[in-house]
Design an enzyme around this catalytic site. Structure first.
Site, PDB file in Angstrom:
ATOM      1  N   ASP A  54       0.868  -1.168   0.000  1.00  0.00           N
ATOM      2  CA  ASP A  54       0.000   0.000   0.000  1.00  0.00           C
ATOM      3  C   ASP A  54       0.906   1.219   0.000  1.00  0.00           C
ATOM      4  O   ASP A  54       1.534   1.550   1.015  1.00  0.00           O
ATOM      5  CB  ASP A  54      -0.908  -0.005   1.226  1.00  0.00           C
ATOM      6  CG  ASP A  54      -1.859   1.187   1.248  1.00  0.00           C
ATOM      7  OD1 ASP A  54      -1.751   2.061   0.363  1.00  0.00           O
ATOM      8  OD2 ASP A  54      -2.703   1.245   2.169  1.00  0.00           O
ATOM      9  N   TYR A 145      -5.795  16.021  -5.973  1.00  0.00           N
ATOM     10  CA  TYR A 145      -5.083  15.513  -7.148  1.00  0.00           C
ATOM     11  C   TYR A 145      -4.180  16.592  -7.732  1.00  0.00           C
ATOM     12  O   TYR A 145      -3.018  16.319  -8.072  1.00  0.00           O
ATOM     13  CB  TYR A 145      -6.087  15.029  -8.184  1.00  0.00           C
ATOM     14  CG  TYR A 145      -5.490  14.190  -9.277  1.00  0.00           C
ATOM     15  CD1 TYR A 145      -5.019  12.907  -9.016  1.00  0.00           C
ATOM     16  CD2 TYR A 145      -5.397  14.669 -10.580  1.00  0.00           C
ATOM     17  CE1 TYR A 145      -4.473  12.123 -10.023  1.00  0.00           C
ATOM     18  CE2 TYR A 145      -4.857  13.897 -11.594  1.00  0.00           C
ATOM     19  CZ  TYR A 145      -4.405  12.621 -11.314  1.00  0.00           C
ATOM     20  OH  TYR A 145      -3.852  11.841 -12.317  1.00  0.00           O
ATOM     21  N   ALA A 147      -2.933  19.191  -6.134  1.00  0.00           N
ATOM     22  CA  ALA A 147      -1.829  19.419  -5.199  1.00  0.00           C
ATOM     23  C   ALA A 147      -0.751  18.359  -5.371  1.00  0.00           C
ATOM     24  O   ALA A 147       0.452  18.663  -5.400  1.00  0.00           O
ATOM     25  CB  ALA A 147      -2.357  19.411  -3.766  1.00  0.00           C
ATOM     26  N   ALA A 148      -1.179  17.106  -5.497  1.00  0.00           N
ATOM     27  CA  ALA A 148      -0.213  16.008  -5.637  1.00  0.00           C
ATOM     28  C   ALA A 148       0.535  16.097  -6.958  1.00  0.00           C
ATOM     29  O   ALA A 148       1.769  15.968  -7.002  1.00  0.00           O
ATOM     30  CB  ALA A 148      -0.931  14.669  -5.510  1.00  0.00           C
ATOM     31  N   LYS A 149      -0.181  16.309  -8.041  1.00  0.00           N
ATOM     32  CA  LYS A 149       0.457  16.281  -9.353  1.00  0.00           C
ATOM     33  C   LYS A 149       1.275  17.539  -9.632  1.00  0.00           C
ATOM     34  O   LYS A 149       2.321  17.468 -10.276  1.00  0.00           O
ATOM     35  CB  LYS A 149      -0.587  16.041 -10.440  1.00  0.00           C
ATOM     36  CG  LYS A 149      -1.230  14.653 -10.377  1.00  0.00           C
ATOM     37  CD  LYS A 149      -0.191  13.530 -10.458  1.00  0.00           C
ATOM     38  CE  LYS A 149      -0.850  12.164 -10.579  1.00  0.00           C
ATOM     39  NZ  LYS A 149       0.142  11.062 -10.731  1.00  0.00           N
TER      40      LYS A 149
END
Length: 233
Positions: A54, A145, A147-149
């Protein structure tokens, strides 16, 4: 005695290699004579070395990366294709759900590469990180998404500067693809039936191109999307 030839090409770790883009990358590497291996919560196609992990647990992701690298005798490349998303307005998403998107898409990208670096530095290998067109274009209901990318974009550009001359680094910015990524979303967050989406095999071919550059040459960034796909820029 005859049998299937044993691949002797470069060993490449693919996160999320059991489905979607990751599975297409695994297939492309194997077809080219390479030796893919996979970190994912589900097993990949038969015969591909694999550890269940995970990726939201970044310490576990680091340990699994080292274990799999030792198992296959080192690494020549890493492709961080694992990704997840749960669209919704910031006020409506549970904190755990929002933070899991950032953990899998951004923090695990850094964790896996961090653990792989000693192997990649020995082999003068390559890294391909997978961002998104929503890493350069922000939209509503995608704060986690985006923020992450966006983070993957910045992380990769800084990593390329940091590792210049020792490990090749490529940032991949794909548009929407015809995969199961959208299947579990609410209807309002799914592409329309006539949406222009890329075949993940075409995107995987771009990954293979980046991994196959000669020593001293790197493809720094790649945007790969359908001709009429509208999420970029």
């Amino acid at each position: 005695m005859t049998g299937r030839p044993v691949p002797t090409g470069p060993a490449v770790l693919v996160t999320g290699g059991s489905s979607g883009l990751g599975a297409a990358v695994v297939e492309a590497i194997a077809r080219a004579g390479g030796r893919p291996c996979v970190l994912d919560r589900r097993p990949p196609v038969d015969g591909v070395p694999y550890l269940s992990c995970d990726l939201a647990d970044t310490r576990a992701a680091e340990a699994a990366t080292r274990q799999l690298a030792d198992q296959v005798g080192g690494l020549d490349g890493v492709v961080t294709a694992a990704g997840t998303d749960t669209p919704g307005r910031l006020a409506d998403l549970p904190a755990e759900t929002w933070e899991r998107v950032v953990a899998v898409d951004l923090l695990a990208t850094a964790a896996v590469i961090r653990a792989a670096l000693p192997y990649l530095e020995r082999s003068r290998g390559r890294v391909v990180t997978v961002a998104s067109t929503l890493g350069v274009k922000a939209v509503s209901d995608a704060t986690a998404y985006c923020a992450a990318k966006f983070g993957v974009v910045g992380f990769t550009r800084a990593l390329a500067a940091e590792l210049a001359g020792s490990v090749g680094v490529t940032l991949l910015v794909p548009g929407g693809m015809r995969t199961a990524f959208f299947d579990e979303r609410d209807e309002q967050y799914r592409p329309a039936p006539d949406a222009a989406l890329s075949d993940p095999r075409n995107v995987a071919a771009a990954v293979l191109f980046a991994l196959g550059q000669p020593p001293g040459c790197s493809v720094r960034e790649l945007v790969v999307c359908a001709d009429e796909e509208s999420s970029y820029p």
